[in-house]
Design an enzyme around this catalytic site. Structure first.
Site, PDB file in Angstrom:
ATOM      1  N   HIS A 270      33.656  33.073  44.836  1.00  0.00           N
ATOM      2  CA  HIS A 270      32.681  34.073  45.290  1.00  0.00           C
ATOM      3  C   HIS A 270      33.249  35.473  45.104  1.00  0.00           C
ATOM      4  CE1 HIS A 270      29.407  31.758  47.262  1.00  0.00           C
ATOM      5  NE2 HIS A 270      30.322  30.799  47.253  1.00  0.00           N
ATOM      6  N   ASP A 323      34.866  27.972  49.052  1.00  0.00           N
ATOM      7  CA  ASP A 323      33.668  27.129  48.975  1.00  0.00           C
ATOM      8  C   ASP A 323      32.996  27.253  47.615  1.00  0.00           C
ATOM      9  OD1 ASP A 323      33.263  29.833  49.798  1.00  0.00           O
ATOM     10  OD2 ASP A 323      31.148  29.359  50.115  1.00  0.00           O
ATOM     11  N   GLU A 324      32.186  26.253  47.330  1.00  0.00           N
ATOM     12  CA  GLU A 324      31.267  26.273  46.185  1.00  0.00           C
ATOM     13  C   GLU A 324      31.930  26.648  44.873  1.00  0.00           C
ATOM     14  OE1 GLU A 324      26.954  27.120  48.002  1.00  0.00           O
ATOM     15  OE2 GLU A 324      28.173  28.909  47.841  1.00  0.00           O
ATOM     16  N   VAL A 325      33.122  26.155  44.658  1.00  0.00           N
ATOM     17  CA  VAL A 325      33.747  26.376  43.364  1.00  0.00           C
ATOM     18  C   VAL A 325      33.233  25.324  42.401  1.00  0.00           C
ATOM     19  CG1 VAL A 325      35.912  26.413  42.081  1.00  0.00           C
ATOM     20  CG2 VAL A 325      35.783  27.441  44.356  1.00  0.00           C
ATOM     21  N   SER A 362      22.518  27.366  47.152  1.00  0.00           N
ATOM     22  CA  SER A 362      23.144  27.683  48.428  1.00  0.00           C
ATOM     23  C   SER A 362      22.411  28.735  49.219  1.00  0.00           C
ATOM     24  CB  SER A 362      24.568  28.170  48.175  1.00  0.00           C
ATOM     25  OG  SER A 362      24.516  29.356  47.413  1.00  0.00           O
TER      26      SER A 362
END
Lengths: 582, 582
Positions: A270, A323-325, A362
């Site tokens: 991010h 997160d969310e890699v 997301s």
């Protein structure tokens, strides 16, 4: 007439709410969050508008106590009543508030002692204590006691004086969880300093104690970093920025209210906005996320940021995101076939809306999200819950993968390498790293054992994390994401950080919980009160009236908290009514 | 892909908005509302954080100036920058703000002189004026000048100092309309004192000058009235009340910001709550509205209320309401046949929802309203505009009518009698009466000629009122009812109080306009600026960027103003972005 459409049902409910007005008892005294132990009586005491402070103990002289008392005095005596000459002051039952603080240690950290004792009783020549008395081990406990004292005080419109009903009060109180947080995201939308301060102030009303400041994300980089002065070129505009001095100001403002500030630098997935100032942080001009794992420069910048932030943020916890890699590894039970369908849906939605794939899944605020939900719904209903997609990020091509092959790394290797190296940097600065749960879900056995796992995707994660010896913060998005506006108040209220954890030593590893995203704090103070005190019985009868009451208290203090029982959160009221009923 | 659903269109628009980011010029200086005359240059001046005030003129010593300066200093120097030692202060271009106030008359009334002159230029040994200078005839003009000065000041994140770009500035400014109002309704929902003060504060940012306080209505009676101490028994709860001292506090708080407070007592059709304390005011226990016209007691109570309020509210205008009184007389072109259809629709909707008929039509927040619109739509589309019913209240039985026959009165006679008698009472207390337009629409020729007609139902009313010699306030609900959330910003912005009025002497009778209901003030300042300066050209290019900028300014000052271009007002943003683009 016999119409059974949902519309009619809705109207019936609304109408019921509109006209089910009950006369409220004027001496009603609700405290939010519910204290650990309290007893009350039947006296009504009047409070002197010139209430004075007497301090005692090693820590009593602190400016935190003095300023806190002044703040609460303004809150308690908000309404203009009659003025009384000084020689008439003896008519009041409570003229003095004594605060004794046993320790002069003002360090604010996770686990700082927030317990307090509060006594309020009629003046009595024999009594040593008398009137109103707060005792605490630390200034922060005393602040919690002041908040409770202010909630006992009610303006009586008949006599135009402040009254305390149901005295004598004996309250012994302490929090159930050490970590009671609220996340603010200042990257997707910049929040002005004043707004952040208003939110911090309102957090203190609910006895929350951690502001999780999600400062930076892929959309914008608003913070000044002296070591790398081009980083805040990634801000939306020149005006949507925080100076180092602003950040100190926020931390100090929060400390005066007993609130820690935990900063977050969400890496590597991010961080696209970092490249606005330093394009070398991008793997390539067309591949801007995750941050380039293959350059030492990337870690130099991270180290520089953390060195600068360490001076500003004294709190021992630091959030490294994670997160969310985008890797090819999937979490959980999603099948290859389903994954193909999902990718097809996502591609179609992306084509229709132009919204980037990662935002589609997301970010419920993104315009494509609802459409994606609709498309995906027809593919696989059971992975949609309450309007959210309950799977981890699917693989749709990490743009670094071909470069990583040159370094003999898979995207998953790179993800783990990045997170662990960032953890080492944070630990070397004296910080305890906090990471979002994907890091635990993906490579738990390699995570630094000091890591605090921050749950968000769904239930059951803290149980798994503490079973492996990690500490955990509960933020199940099904209940505690404040941007999910469709969760009813009782869902928020009943969500339980210790769900499924029975072993006491494991329970102790759950340090608390956090509500994420928006500034609605009214529903979050469950983490202060004891579980048994609030989870038994019919909460519509026990907690809901108390919650209405707290909402009105927030409104009175200028916090724009919305009606509690709306079908969709933070909508305006459905019709005219008292705030005590909506 | 060729999808043309409204959904796709919506997404396309959203996507466009999300990605149409333009780099904003750091030296951009927008003023809202647009000043009457202004010129600027190309100098950039720095402002000393220790900016000091020098006053002059007969009125310069006023505490209104001193307090105003202190307030704006906090606003201007909100961001923490570096601190400078005193001996380094000469590095700043602007160290002194001089304010000269020519008159010491501090009376705040309709037409008080709000003009001002503002000069900001580089220090110059030759110049008598020098630095920053505000000159005004009254303290209120000086406050408007301070607001404009504060909008010239911008925090520069590079140097961490406050800068004024595009100096020298020469601004000569005055309002186009004398009356620039905002209505707050504290009966349908109680608004805490703190919230009202926040709104008053934000009104001053938009140079609004009248808070129209719709204190009381049929739902609740929150205000203390010493002459009739049972009246506030009609409050929702014991806690949702205003003391006389609270009301003084509001009036004084507003005066310090140059804002008048016009109180409203909406009679006879919006007063059911009065009977909670004095049931004799109701015609009968089952017929509670309008107030009983046949008893002298009714007028004694009105007189008592007005006597008490006269002491609190010094503003010369007093609002007597008079809207939506249920009589058999209809306004305008509605035919008997259509009326029958309407009554049938209303009865059906009432039966389905339980919402009282009068609320169904007028209150868009009532749960039955949308349904009524749908039903009525199929009957007579052209009377629905922008989701609102554009006809006056139809007759569906005034419950007083049979009693009135005993007094040889029709319901229409009774309505007129009531309004005129109340006007006489108000005039006898030294007030100018303001009445909602139905009084003018129904018996214009009998209204007291001093009456100010307050438009709300639709367009063209002020033109009719001024043609008959009445003064008028413009509040066309199609544009300026802030609870009508479906009006786009340009509709609000372009609505013109003088529409259809060409004669200059008649134009002068339109004293101004007012936005009603909710606390969103950003779109209302059109009434300050000259018509020709703002109505020519493409406002999306001229006004919209300036409006975005003002929205962000409000946010910075802690006002929670929502994105400007949302399809539905006050919804959260559709995705991440700068506040300067949403």
């Amino acid at each position: 007439m016999n119409m059974k459409s949902p519309l009619t049902l809705l109207f019936t409910i609304c109408t019921f709410l509109l006209y089910s007005s009950a006369e409220l008892d004027g001496s009603l005294t609700y405290i939010w969050p519910l204290p650990s132990k309290s007893s009350s009586g039947n006296d009504t005491l009047s409070v002197d508008p010139e209430l004075s402070l007497v301090v005692g103990g090693k820590g009593g002289d602190s400016s935190i106590i003095k300023d806190g008392f002044d703040r609460y005095k303004k809150i308690i005596f908000k309404h203009s009543g009659r003025s009384y000459p000084v020689n008439k002051r003896s008519v009041f039952d409570i003229g003095i508030l004594k605060i004794a603080v046993l320790s002069d240690n003002e360090e604010l950290q996770l686990g700082a002692d927030e317990s307090y004792l509060l006594l309020v009783e009629k003046r009595n020549g024999q009594s040593i204590i008398g009137e109103a008395y707060i005792e605490a081990n630390t200034v922060y406990g005393a602040l919690r006691g002041l908040e409770t004292f202010s909630q006992l005080c009610a303006f009586d419109y008949e006599t135009k004086t402040v009254k305390i009903y149901k005295a004598p009060w004996y309250i012994v109180d302490k929090p159930r969880f050490a970590y009671r947080g609220l996340l603010l995201d200042t990257s997707r939308h910049y929040l002005p300093i004043n707004v952040i301060k208003q939110i911090i102030e309102s957090m203190s009303y609910a006895k929350l104690n951690v502001l999780h400041w999600h400062i930076i994300d892929e959309q914008s980089f608003p913070l000044e970093v002296p070591s790398y002065p081009n980083l805040w070129k990634g801000s939306y505009t020149k005006w949507e920025r925080y100076t180092v001095e602003d950040a100190y100001d926020i931390v100090n403002f929060a400390k005066m209210r007993g609130i820690n500030v935990m900063a977050e630098v969400d890496i590597p997935g991010h961080a696209e906005s970092w490249g606005a100032g330093y394009p070398d942080l991008w793997p390539s001009p067309s591949c801007r996320e995750p941050l380039d794992v293959a350059k030492n420069f990337t870690f130099d910048v991270i180290s520089g940021i953390l060195t600068d932030l360490r001076k500003i943020f004294p709190f021992g916890l630091f959030h490294l995101g994670g997160d969310e890699v985008n890797t090819v590894t999937l979490n959980g039970s999603i099948s290859d076939r389903l994954l193909e369908l999902y990718i097809a849906c996502e591609a179609m939605t992306h084509e229709m809306t132009g919204v980037p794939n990662d935002q589609l899944k997301s970010n419920t605020a993104s315009p494509g999200h609802s459409l994606l939900i609709v498309v995906f719904y027809y593919m696989k209903k059971d992975l949609i819950k309450d309007g959210h997609i309950m799977v981890s990020m699917p693989a749709n091509g990490n743009c670094q993968s071909s470069r990583l092959l040159d370094h003999n790394m898979t995207t998953k290797d790179a993800y783990q390498y990045f997170v662990l190296r960032a953890q080492e940097i944070a630990i070397s600065k004296g910080w305890t790293p906090v990471n979002w749960e994907e890091t635990f879900n993906t490579f738990a056995s390699n995570l630094n054992p000091r890591t605090i796992v921050h749950n968000w995707l769904g239930g059951g994660v803290c149980a798994k994390a503490v079973a492996k010896g990690f500490r955990c913060i509960f933020s199940n998005q099904g209940f505690w994401y404040l941007d999910h506006l469709d969760v009813p108040w009782d869902g928020v209220y009943k969500a339980e950080p210790l769900e499924g954890i029975n072993d006491t030593s494991m329970q102790e590893l759950v340090i608390g919980g956090e509500v994420c995203m928006w500034a609605e704090t009214a529903d979050t103070s469950r983490m202060w009160s004891k579980r048994e005190a609030i989870s038994s019985g019919n909460i519509t009868l026990t907690a809901l009236p108390r919650l209405h009451y707290f909402r009105c208290l927030l409104n009175r203090r200028g916090v724009q908290a919305a009606p509690v029982t709306n079908d969709y959160a933070r909508q305006p009221p459905t019709g005219p009514a008292s705030c005590y009923e909506q």
